[in-house]
Enzyme design. Structure first.
Site, PDB file in Angstrom:
ATOM      1  N   ASP A  67      91.035  21.782-114.080  1.00  0.00           N
ATOM      2  CA  ASP A  67      90.311  23.005-114.436  1.00  0.00           C
ATOM      3  C   ASP A  67      90.065  23.103-115.938  1.00  0.00           C
ATOM      4  OD1 ASP A  67      93.032  23.467-115.084  1.00  0.00           O
ATOM      5  OD2 ASP A  67      93.325  24.645-113.284  1.00  0.00           O
ATOM      6  N   ASP A 136     101.840  33.167-108.090  1.00  0.00           N
ATOM      7  CA  ASP A 136     101.268  33.703-106.858  1.00  0.00           C
ATOM      8  C   ASP A 136     100.895  32.598-105.878  1.00  0.00           C
ATOM      9  OD1 ASP A 136      99.075  32.621-108.099  1.00  0.00           O
ATOM     10  OD2 ASP A 136      98.029  34.509-108.430  1.00  0.00           O
ATOM     11  N   HIS A 138      99.031  29.844-106.552  1.00  0.00           N
ATOM     12  CA  HIS A 138      97.749  29.159-106.725  1.00  0.00           C
ATOM     13  C   HIS A 138      97.940  27.728-107.231  1.00  0.00           C
ATOM     14  CE1 HIS A 138      98.005  30.803-110.978  1.00  0.00           C
ATOM     15  NE2 HIS A 138      97.633  29.563-111.210  1.00  0.00           N
ATOM     16  N   GLU A 143      92.902  31.139-107.116  1.00  0.00           N
ATOM     17  CA  GLU A 143      93.687  32.362-106.989  1.00  0.00           C
ATOM     18  C   GLU A 143      93.768  32.814-105.527  1.00  0.00           C
ATOM     19  OE1 GLU A 143      95.300  33.171-109.473  1.00  0.00           O
ATOM     20  OE2 GLU A 143      94.159  33.357-111.324  1.00  0.00           O
TER      21      GLU A 143
END
Length: 274
Positions: A67, A136, A138, A143
């Protein structure tokens, strides 16, 4: 999944290095997917150390990073490209033409994402994809709520991700963190021949439990790795604290297969088959 629980983050880095080195040197990871963040830093330190000792060679390795922030120039000290140059690329013999990165300054996001997917396919796909995991759950910047079949795409960052990255890359100032990024999709990651996940620290324990033992859900995008046939997860003790089957993972750690083969050989001898 193969789950390896190590004593601490240093042990995680050393165990990960052994796997990456073996795959690169035997030719199984000539196309390598890489992450950024605090967790893989230890692995990159080990890779640099190994290169300087002549244990690993990057001369014919191609890399794709997971990313990059939208609006971030590659030379910006907060960019993920700069992070990779600083922690790995500038210290090993990788060819710069073999380093592939998403362009955070692209004028055409859809075309840039398609270009990245096409580049991966042109090299025969990613052979070994290294990933971390967010609090979380990811992977990449995928996400909660991201499609588990997604390809490289634009994503709006969750507030928890912005907070985490502010501490890592922006001196704690959340206002400086971009709100959008380009990321390989979950489906892109799943297309890799092999996946190596690294996780350290108690803050990752809930996400790891969900990834390994919870349902497959887009609310924990890492849980999609349950569908992949070749995943190794290397954790420290802190990241493993919430695992219900922790004792079992210790039993199936590397070395267990060798013990099984010895047991089987003894059983075959006893049965007169050998």
């Amino acid at each position: 999944m193969n789950v390896i629980i190590c004593k601490d983050k240093r042990a995680v880095a050393k165990e990960a290095y052994k796997l990456v080195r073996q795959r690169v040197m035997c030719g199984r990871a000539k196309v390598l997917g890489l992450p950024t963040g605090s967790t893989p830093q230890g692995l990159y330190q080990e890779l640099v150390r190994g290169f300087k000792k002549g244990e690993i060679d990057f001369s014919d390795v191609h890399t794709f990073n997971l990313d990059e922030y939208i609006g971030m120039a590659p030379q910006d000290p907060h960019s993920y490209r700069h992070f990779m140059d600083e922690h790995l690329f500038s210290h090993v013999n990788i060819k710069w033409d073999n380093v592939y990165f998403l362009d955070g300054l692209t004028a055409d996001i859809d075309r840039e994402c398609a270009r990245y997917e096409e580049a991966i396919v042109s090299l025969g796909g990613i052979k070994l994809q290294v990933v971390g995991i967010g609090r979380d759950g990811h992977i990449g910047f995928n996400e909660p709520g991201t499609s588990l079949t997604s390809r490289t795409h634009m994503i709006t960052l969750a507030q928890s991700t912005i907070a985490d990255n502010a501490r890592l890359f922006f001196g704690g100032d959340e206002e400086k963190v971009p709100r959008w990024a380009l990321s390989m999709g979950v489906g892109t990651v799943l297309d890799s021949d092999e996946v190596l996940m690294l996780a350290v620290g108690a803050s990752k324990a809930e996400a790891i439990q969900g990834m390994l033992e919870g349902p497959i859900t887009s609310m924990n995008t890492s849980s999609a790795l349950q569908l992949h046939p070749n995943v190794t997860v290397i954790l420290d003790e802190a990241a493993a604290t919430r695992l219900k089957y922790r004792d079992y993972y210790h039993r199936i750690a590397p070395g267990n297969e060798e013990a099984m083969l010895k047991y089987l050989a003894a059983a075959r001898r006893k049965a007169g088959l050998e």
